[in-house]
Design a protein around this motif. Sequence first.
Motif, PDB file in Angstrom:
ATOM      1  N   ALA A 250      46.604  44.205  -6.883  1.00 42.40           N
ATOM      2  CA  ALA A 250      47.828  43.575  -7.386  1.00 42.40           C
ATOM      3  C   ALA A 250      47.530  43.034  -8.777  1.00 42.40           C
ATOM      4  CB  ALA A 250      48.293  42.453  -6.459  1.00 42.40           C
ATOM      5  N   PHE A 251      48.471  43.238  -9.693  1.00 44.60           N
ATOM      6  CA  PHE A 251      48.210  42.929 -11.102  1.00 44.60           C
ATOM      7  C   PHE A 251      49.409  42.200 -11.690  1.00 44.60           C
ATOM      8  CE2 PHE A 251      45.910  46.655  -9.793  1.00 44.60           C
ATOM      9  CZ  PHE A 251      44.630  46.411 -10.245  1.00 44.60           C
ATOM     10  N   LEU A 252      49.166  40.966 -12.113  1.00 46.36           N
ATOM     11  CA  LEU A 252      50.207  40.150 -12.731  1.00 46.36           C
ATOM     12  C   LEU A 252      49.986  40.104 -14.235  1.00 46.36           C
ATOM     13  CD1 LEU A 252      51.807  36.922 -11.503  1.00 46.36           C
ATOM     14  CD2 LEU A 252      50.829  36.920 -13.798  1.00 46.36           C
ATOM     15  N   LEU A 253      51.017  40.459 -14.995  1.00 44.97           N
ATOM     16  CA  LEU A 253      50.954  40.425 -16.450  1.00 44.97           C
ATOM     17  C   LEU A 253      52.082  39.563 -16.984  1.00 44.97           C
ATOM     18  CD1 LEU A 253      49.168  42.980 -15.871  1.00 44.97           C
ATOM     19  CD2 LEU A 253      50.006  43.895 -18.041  1.00 44.97           C
ATOM     20  N   ALA A 254      51.761  38.719 -17.967  1.00 41.64           N
ATOM     21  CA  ALA A 254      52.745  37.864 -18.627  1.00 41.64           C
ATOM     22  C   ALA A 254      52.666  38.104 -20.131  1.00 41.64           C
ATOM     23  CB  ALA A 254      52.483  36.394 -18.314  1.00 41.64           C
ATOM     24  N   HIS A 255      53.795  38.364 -20.759  1.00 46.37           N
ATOM     25  CA  HIS A 255      53.842  38.670 -22.190  1.00 46.37           C
ATOM     26  C   HIS A 255      53.584  37.404 -23.001  1.00 46.37           C
ATOM     27  CE1 HIS A 255      55.300  40.412 -25.963  1.00 46.37           C
ATOM     28  NE2 HIS A 255      55.362  41.578 -25.358  1.00 46.37           N
ATOM     29  N   ALA A 366      49.052  34.334  -1.836  1.00 48.92           N
ATOM     30  CA  ALA A 366      48.405  33.143  -2.388  1.00 48.92           C
ATOM     31  C   ALA A 366      47.599  33.485  -3.636  1.00 48.92           C
ATOM     32  CB  ALA A 366      47.508  32.491  -1.331  1.00 48.92           C
ATOM     33  N   GLN A 367      46.933  34.634  -3.631  1.00 46.82           N
ATOM     34  CA  GLN A 367      46.187  35.024  -4.830  1.00 46.82           C
ATOM     35  C   GLN A 367      47.121  35.251  -6.007  1.00 46.82           C
ATOM     36  OE1 GLN A 367      42.479  37.621  -4.199  1.00 46.82           O
ATOM     37  NE2 GLN A 367      43.664  38.005  -2.350  1.00 46.82           N
ATOM     38  N   VAL A 368      48.295  35.857  -5.759  1.00 45.23           N
ATOM     39  CA  VAL A 368      49.261  36.071  -6.842  1.00 45.23           C
ATOM     40  C   VAL A 368      49.802  34.735  -7.352  1.00 45.23           C
ATOM     41  CG1 VAL A 368      51.504  37.090  -7.425  1.00 45.23           C
ATOM     42  CG2 VAL A 368      49.849  38.397  -6.067  1.00 45.23           C
ATOM     43  N   VAL A 369      49.991  33.758  -6.450  1.00 41.68           N
ATOM     44  CA  VAL A 369      50.400  32.420  -6.886  1.00 41.68           C
ATOM     45  C   VAL A 369      49.349  31.819  -7.816  1.00 41.68           C
ATOM     46  CG1 VAL A 369      50.826  30.048  -6.129  1.00 41.68           C
ATOM     47  CG2 VAL A 369      51.837  31.961  -4.874  1.00 41.68           C
ATOM     48  N   PRO A 382      56.232  26.986 -17.197  1.00 43.79           N
ATOM     49  CA  PRO A 382      56.209  27.701 -15.921  1.00 43.79           C
ATOM     50  C   PRO A 382      56.971  29.021 -15.999  1.00 43.79           C
ATOM     51  CG  PRO A 382      57.743  25.852 -15.831  1.00 43.79           C
ATOM     52  CD  PRO A 382      57.007  25.743 -17.133  1.00 43.79           C
ATOM     53  N   LEU A 383      56.570  29.961 -15.161  1.00 40.41           N
ATOM     54  CA  LEU A 383      57.302  31.214 -15.030  1.00 40.41           C
ATOM     55  C   LEU A 383      58.546  30.952 -14.190  1.00 40.41           C
ATOM     56  CD1 LEU A 383      54.308  33.612 -14.253  1.00 40.41           C
ATOM     57  CD2 LEU A 383      55.381  33.185 -16.467  1.00 40.41           C
ATOM     58  N   GLU A 384      59.696  31.365 -14.697  1.00 39.18           N
ATOM     59  CA  GLU A 384      60.939  31.089 -13.983  1.00 39.18           C
ATOM     60  C   GLU A 384      61.183  32.069 -12.846  1.00 39.18           C
ATOM     61  OE1 GLU A 384      62.812  28.410 -14.326  1.00 39.18           O
ATOM     62  OE2 GLU A 384      61.282  27.761 -15.753  1.00 39.18           O
ATOM     63  N   VAL A 385      60.718  33.282 -13.019  1.00 38.57           N
ATOM     64  CA  VAL A 385      60.964  34.315 -12.024  1.00 38.57           C
ATOM     65  C   VAL A 385      59.828  35.326 -12.107  1.00 38.57           C
ATOM     66  CG1 VAL A 385      62.301  35.823 -13.563  1.00 38.57           C
ATOM     67  CG2 VAL A 385      62.765  35.859 -11.092  1.00 38.57           C
ATOM     68  N   LEU A 386      59.595  36.038 -11.025  1.00 40.37           N
ATOM     69  CA  LEU A 386      58.568  37.073 -11.010  1.00 40.37           C
ATOM     70  C   LEU A 386      59.225  38.398 -10.669  1.00 40.37           C
ATOM     71  CD1 LEU A 386      55.494  37.697 -11.175  1.00 40.37           C
ATOM     72  CD2 LEU A 386      55.429  37.373  -8.683  1.00 40.37           C
ATOM     73  N   ALA A 403      57.698  34.782  -2.277  1.00 40.19           N
ATOM     74  CA  ALA A 403      58.684  33.829  -2.798  1.00 40.19           C
ATOM     75  C   ALA A 403      58.447  32.429  -2.221  1.00 40.19           C
ATOM     76  CB  ALA A 403      60.093  34.308  -2.469  1.00 40.19           C
ATOM     77  N   ASP A 404      58.121  32.356  -0.929  1.00 37.73           N
ATOM     78  CA  ASP A 404      57.889  31.057  -0.294  1.00 37.73           C
ATOM     79  C   ASP A 404      56.723  30.319  -0.937  1.00 37.73           C
ATOM     80  OD1 ASP A 404      59.966  31.523   1.452  1.00 37.73           O
ATOM     81  OD2 ASP A 404      58.692  32.125   3.129  1.00 37.73           O
ATOM     82  N   LEU A 405      55.602  31.011  -1.118  1.00 35.04           N
ATOM     83  CA  LEU A 405      54.419  30.345  -1.662  1.00 35.04           C
ATOM     84  C   LEU A 405      54.548  30.079  -3.158  1.00 35.04           C
ATOM     85  CD1 LEU A 405      51.443  32.053   0.233  1.00 35.04           C
ATOM     86  CD2 LEU A 405      52.799  30.049   0.865  1.00 35.04           C
ATOM     87  N   LEU A 406      55.223  30.979  -3.872  1.00 31.85           N
ATOM     88  CA  LEU A 406      55.406  30.804  -5.315  1.00 31.85           C
ATOM     89  C   LEU A 406      56.444  29.737  -5.624  1.00 31.85           C
ATOM     90  CD1 LEU A 406      54.527  31.987  -8.097  1.00 31.85           C
ATOM     91  CD2 LEU A 406      56.446  33.593  -7.878  1.00 31.85           C
ATOM     92  N   GLN A 407      57.401  29.542  -4.689  1.00 32.14           N
ATOM     93  CA  GLN A 407      58.524  28.624  -4.910  1.00 32.14           C
ATOM     94  C   GLN A 407      59.341  29.025  -6.142  1.00 32.14           C
ATOM     95  OE1 GLN A 407      59.511  25.448  -2.945  1.00 32.14           O
ATOM     96  NE2 GLN A 407      58.666  27.076  -1.622  1.00 32.14           N
ATOM     97  N   ARG A 408      59.458  30.325  -6.318  1.00 34.91           N
ATOM     98  CA  ARG A 408      60.271  30.912  -7.384  1.00 34.91           C
ATOM     99  C   ARG A 408      60.919  32.173  -6.826  1.00 34.91           C
ATOM    100  NH1 ARG A 408      59.068  26.866  -9.550  1.00 34.91           N
ATOM    101  NH2 ARG A 408      58.332  26.414 -11.654  1.00 34.91           N
TER     102      ARG A 408
END
Length: 479
Positions: A250-255, A366-369, A382-386, A403-408
């Motif tokens: 799993a790979f999360l990228l933020a600009h 949890a790791q993605v959070v 903070p990130l508003e949405v994923l 969504a539950d763990l991220l709270q977004r």
Amino acid sequence: MTGPVLAVDQGTSGTKALVICPERGVIGTGFAAVRPRHLPGGLVEADPAELCDSVVEAGARALAEADEPVVALGLANQGETVLAWDPETGRPLTDALVWQDRRAESVCAELSPHGEELRQLTGLPLDPYFAAPKMAWIRRHLTREGVVTTSDVWLVHRLTGAFVTDAATAGRTQLLDLDRAQWSERALDLYGLAGERLPEIVDNARQAGATRAFGPEIPLTGLAVDQQAALLAQRVTAPGGAKCTYGTGAFLLAHTGSAPRRGGSGLVSCVAWRLDGRTSYCLDGQVYTAASAVRWLTDLGVIGGADDLDAVGGAVPDSGGVTFVPALAGLAAPWWRGDLRGSLTGLGLDTGPGHLVRALCEGLAAQVVELAEAAARDLGTPLEVLRVDGGLTRSALLMQTQADLLQRPVEVSALPDATALGVGALARLGAEPGLGPADALPDWRPATVYEPRVSPQEAADRLGRFRSAVTALLEGTSR
């Protein structure tokens, strides 16, 4: 120049190809499996010929289904997979060392006194996940002949004869000066790779050559590393947005805009893409095992496959006290402890398959959070949405847990195969000078939006149990 383009995503476990028409969308698809070999000691190899054959096979199937000529080709790659090969003949001199391969830990251990220098220079922490340690290991242990490169360079050479890599893939090597987006003589010297013949670094959207591998000549006009291609397809083209792709990992990228961010969170700072000579950057966080962890659970006989996650996990209300840290290939960002093994705790005689499935979903989410919170710290907001894509997004259980763990809110892309769509957009940009990214990208819309259903306190409690399990792993081992 208008007309369909052929977009090929050469991935870890298979190659997906799409023929994409600007008016009608996807009009042809093809797939060819790739079978990496998982060997004792964290070794993961692939047959280079199989990688190349899969590109041609998947592309040919997509073209046959579309039954229309294409005006350009885009190719996405795995990023950190490397091999040595003969530039005169194109013949591989080694197997491909897949991005998950850990054999270069000895190289990283030797360079540990220079770890912070390399991170400041290249944006990447010292870890065998990246290409340069594997390249150095090949030079020390396998062959001094030919060239040693990431897999995209070899594939492009086989297709077109060119010797190039794109700026985003070059940024995954730990040999790129991140601020200048040029090869770093200092990094090359530290890795013992000074004097190596390196590919030219090119923009992600420009003609790099042409190929007749699929019959009529097709210009190759789009190149990208897989996750950055998906970031583009998700229309995350400015700071404030993030995407996560759930594939083998799993790979999360933020600009982050036109300048790299080097925070202290443990995320990677790298090139998102370079268009018309202008470089954009992103933060990148990795979970080494996502679908591969599901496959592990499948191989144990707990489930029949990823399609069983919801049915089996839905049979129980919670994880029954089971906590799973699915570090089956080590922990990546933000911990960077590839030497660690996973843990499964809280087991009892009443533990059933559903509890294990839910614990796995919680461990992945949890790791993605952790990655999303690290990105927020580095960005200062903070990130508003994923936005999410990839095969595992079909699991409502996993996405709701996320969504539950991220709270977004978690927005699931309606576009499957985001990586191929992203590199297809780059191919169109490269084939039609003057076209802007917004004009080349497919319309983005969510297929489903998952909103948090649990309280912030419950999310914090569940995350706390996961973090305690990670702490126990970290404290129970030493480098």
